[in-house]
Design an enzyme around this catalytic site. Structure first.
Site, PDB file in Angstrom:
ATOM      1  N   ARG A 132      -4.732  -3.513   5.983  1.00 46.64           N
ATOM      2  CA  ARG A 132      -4.068  -2.234   5.682  1.00 46.64           C
ATOM      3  C   ARG A 132      -4.147  -1.356   6.927  1.00 46.64           C
ATOM      4  NH1 ARG A 132      -4.430   2.110   0.873  1.00 46.64           N
ATOM      5  NH2 ARG A 132      -3.108   0.488   0.031  1.00 46.64           N
ATOM      6  N   HIS A 170       4.780  -2.067   1.562  1.00 48.00           N
ATOM      7  CA  HIS A 170       3.596  -2.229   0.706  1.00 48.00           C
ATOM      8  C   HIS A 170       3.897  -3.357  -0.295  1.00 48.00           C
ATOM      9  CE1 HIS A 170      -0.121  -1.423  -1.095  1.00 48.00           C
ATOM     10  NE2 HIS A 170       0.079  -0.234  -1.641  1.00 48.00           N
ATOM     11  N   ASP A 183       6.186   8.484  -5.799  1.00 46.06           N
ATOM     12  CA  ASP A 183       5.027   8.281  -4.919  1.00 46.06           C
ATOM     13  C   ASP A 183       4.724   9.637  -4.278  1.00 46.06           C
ATOM     14  OD1 ASP A 183       3.051   7.236  -3.257  1.00 46.06           O
ATOM     15  OD2 ASP A 183       4.438   6.199  -1.903  1.00 46.06           O
ATOM     16  N   GLN A 231       1.859  -4.072  -3.617  1.00 49.94           N
ATOM     17  CA  GLN A 231       2.062  -3.062  -4.659  1.00 49.94           C
ATOM     18  C   GLN A 231       3.228  -3.450  -5.565  1.00 49.94           C
ATOM     19  OE1 GLN A 231       0.402   0.021  -5.335  1.00 49.94           O
ATOM     20  NE2 GLN A 231       1.688  -0.120  -7.152  1.00 49.94           N
ATOM     21  N   ARG A 254      -2.747  -4.559  -9.835  1.00 50.84           N
ATOM     22  CA  ARG A 254      -2.962  -4.820  -8.408  1.00 50.84           C
ATOM     23  C   ARG A 254      -3.953  -5.970  -8.242  1.00 50.84           C
ATOM     24  NH1 ARG A 254      -2.260  -1.301  -4.592  1.00 50.84           N
ATOM     25  NH2 ARG A 254      -2.145  -3.240  -3.410  1.00 50.84           N
ATOM     26  N   CYS A 278       2.500   4.292  -7.786  1.00 46.41           N
ATOM     27  CA  CYS A 278       1.537   3.373  -7.167  1.00 46.41           C
ATOM     28  C   CYS A 278       0.121   3.931  -7.169  1.00 46.41           C
ATOM     29  CB  CYS A 278       1.985   3.046  -5.744  1.00 46.41           C
ATOM     30  SG  CYS A 278       2.214   4.519  -4.735  1.00 46.41           S
TER      31      CYS A 278
HETATM   32  N1   CP Z   1      -1.612   1.956  -4.615  1.00 45.66           N
HETATM   33  C1   CP Z   1      -2.513   1.772  -3.611  1.00 45.66           C
HETATM   34  O1   CP Z   1      -2.265   1.033  -2.657  1.00 45.66           O
HETATM   35  O2   CP Z   1      -3.672   2.436  -3.777  1.00 45.66           O
HETATM   36  P1   CP Z   1      -4.845   2.556  -2.715  1.00 45.66           P
HETATM   37  O3   CP Z   1      -4.328   3.396  -1.573  1.00 45.66           O
HETATM   38  O4   CP Z   1      -5.964   3.205  -3.456  1.00 45.66           O
HETATM   39  O5   CP Z   1      -5.197   1.176  -2.234  1.00 45.66           O
HETATM   40  N1  NVA Z   2       3.128   6.041   0.410  1.00 44.12           N
HETATM   41  C1  NVA Z   2       1.712   6.111   0.163  1.00 44.12           C
HETATM   42  C2  NVA Z   2       1.262   4.936  -0.638  1.00 44.12           C
HETATM   43  C3  NVA Z   2      -0.207   4.941  -0.995  1.00 44.12           C
HETATM   44  C4  NVA Z   2      -0.588   3.735  -1.787  1.00 44.12           C
HETATM   45  C5  NVA Z   2       0.969   6.174   1.486  1.00 44.12           C
HETATM   46  O1  NVA Z   2       1.310   5.429   2.403  1.00 44.12           O
HETATM   47  O2  NVA Z   2       0.047   6.993   1.611  1.00 44.12           O
END
Ligand code: CP
Ligand code: NVA
Length: 330
Positions: free
Chosen positions: A110, A137, A233, A140, A315, A276
């Site tokens: 990530r 993502h 989101d 997700q 997830r 998400c």
């Molecule tokens: N939805 C998601 O990716 O959550 P986190 O940022 O907590 O991993």
């Molecule tokens: N769009 C958001 C998703 C978090 C899971 C971010 O990148 O912060």
């Protein structure tokens, strides 16, 4: 196991790395693994498998989902944040990949750049999964589609409307994922936050091959008509904190509230709300969490048609399906 497609040693950097059929089979496998877990079965499909979790950005769901997914099936994980290892500072991504590939069976990443996850895949020699970058993502979206399957059964022909920042990682992957699954998809966003036109063109073509449509619209009341899934989101993604004031200004008319849900015409019927997470909903927005934006009101977030915590649980089942399909021995 449980798969017709051969996904052994496969990476997932973008949802497009899987064919439509492979994506669907991963979700089938996740549903089967959930059934087994709910029945109390903890297997050993990932026995002696070691997975590196490299996190440049924070995470609750993705990190925990990957950890429990591996441990449920006898695997090990090592969590490495950017302060723990030399990646991108004292050591290049390429060298880091070659070192970790000698020790681990897979890497979940990530972070910021899609190029980093690409280099990890290209140089590690082991499967690499994208747990969120600035661009996409994909893990997700597997959970989102699984949740829709649990709610509706057959999801082909359903309509999902994403209301909010139309060019963020989740919106990009969701558009493609829906197109691959034959779900009609609308991104409803201000003109300033439209998705990349090439990505939209690709999604339109993919959807069309699956009998579905993809559209970009700007008027929420019009866009949500007939929606079966309302999705939003955060307005400010990780790494974009300096854009908060601008996003508040652009996205305030795009807040998902009960009035907008009513405009779907499906309230009390075939409608679910997905997010998400993490989410900002009014009762949760306080000065100690300086995000400001409120993309969804509390009454929608807490409603009976909100499936956000099923989605969060999924997830784990979907990441487990990815690990198992790629790494399991039999
Ligand atoms: N939805 C998601 O990716 O959550 P986190 O940022 O907590 O991993
Ligand atoms: N769009 C958001 C998703 C978090 C899971 C971010 O990148 O912060």
């Amino acid at each position: 196991m449980f798969l017709n497609s051969d996904l052994k040693r496969r990476s997932l950097l973008s949802i497009d790395d899987f064919t439509d059929r492979e994506m669907s089979e991963i979700i089938d496998l996740a549903i089967e693994l959930k059934r087994r877990r709910d029945a109390g079965v903890r297997g050993d499909l990932l026995r002696r498998k070691n997975i590196a979790l490299i996190f440049e950005k924070g995470s609750t769901r993705t990190r925990c989902a990957a950890t429990i997914a591996a441990r449920d099936e006898g695997g090990n994980v090592e969590y490495l944040n950017r302060n723990d290892i030399h990646i991108g500072a004292k050591e290049s991504v390429k060298d880091t990949a070659r070192v970790l590939g000698r020790m681990f069976d897979g890497i979940l990443f990530r972070g910021y750049s899609q190029d980093t996850v690409r280099q990890l895949r290209d140089y590690s020699g082991v499967p690499v999964w994208n747990g969120l970058t600035d661009d996409c993502h994909p893990t997700q979206i597997l959970a989102d589609l699984m949740t829709m399957r649990q709610c509706f059964g057959d999801i082909r022909g359903k309509k999902l409307v994403y209301v909010g920042d139309g060019r963020n990682n989740v919106a990009n992957s969701l558009m493609l994922g829906c197109a691959k699954a034959g779900v009609n998809y609308v991104t409803c966003t201000p003109p300033e936050l439209c998705p990349n036109p090439d990505l939209v063109a690709h999604a339109v073509e993919t959807a069309s091959a699956n009998g579905a449509e993809v559209a970009v619209m700007h008027d929420p009341a019009e866009a949500v008509r007939g929606a079966n899934v309302l999705y939003t989101d955060v307005w400010v993604s990780m790494g974009e904190e300096s854009k908060k004031a601008e996003r508040m200004r652009l996205l305030s008319p795009y807040r998902v509230d009960m009035e907008l849900a009513g405009r779907t015409g499906n309230l009390g019927g075939d409608l679910i709300f997905l997010h998400c997470l993490p989410a900002f909903h009014d009762s949760e927005t306080d000065s100690s969490r300086d995000t400001g934006a409120m993309e969804v009101t509390d009454d929608v977030f807490e409603s009976s048609f909100s499936k956000v915590f099923d989605e969060a649980e999924n997830r784990m089942h979907t990441i487990k399906a990815l690990f198992v399909s790629s790494l399991a021995d039999e």
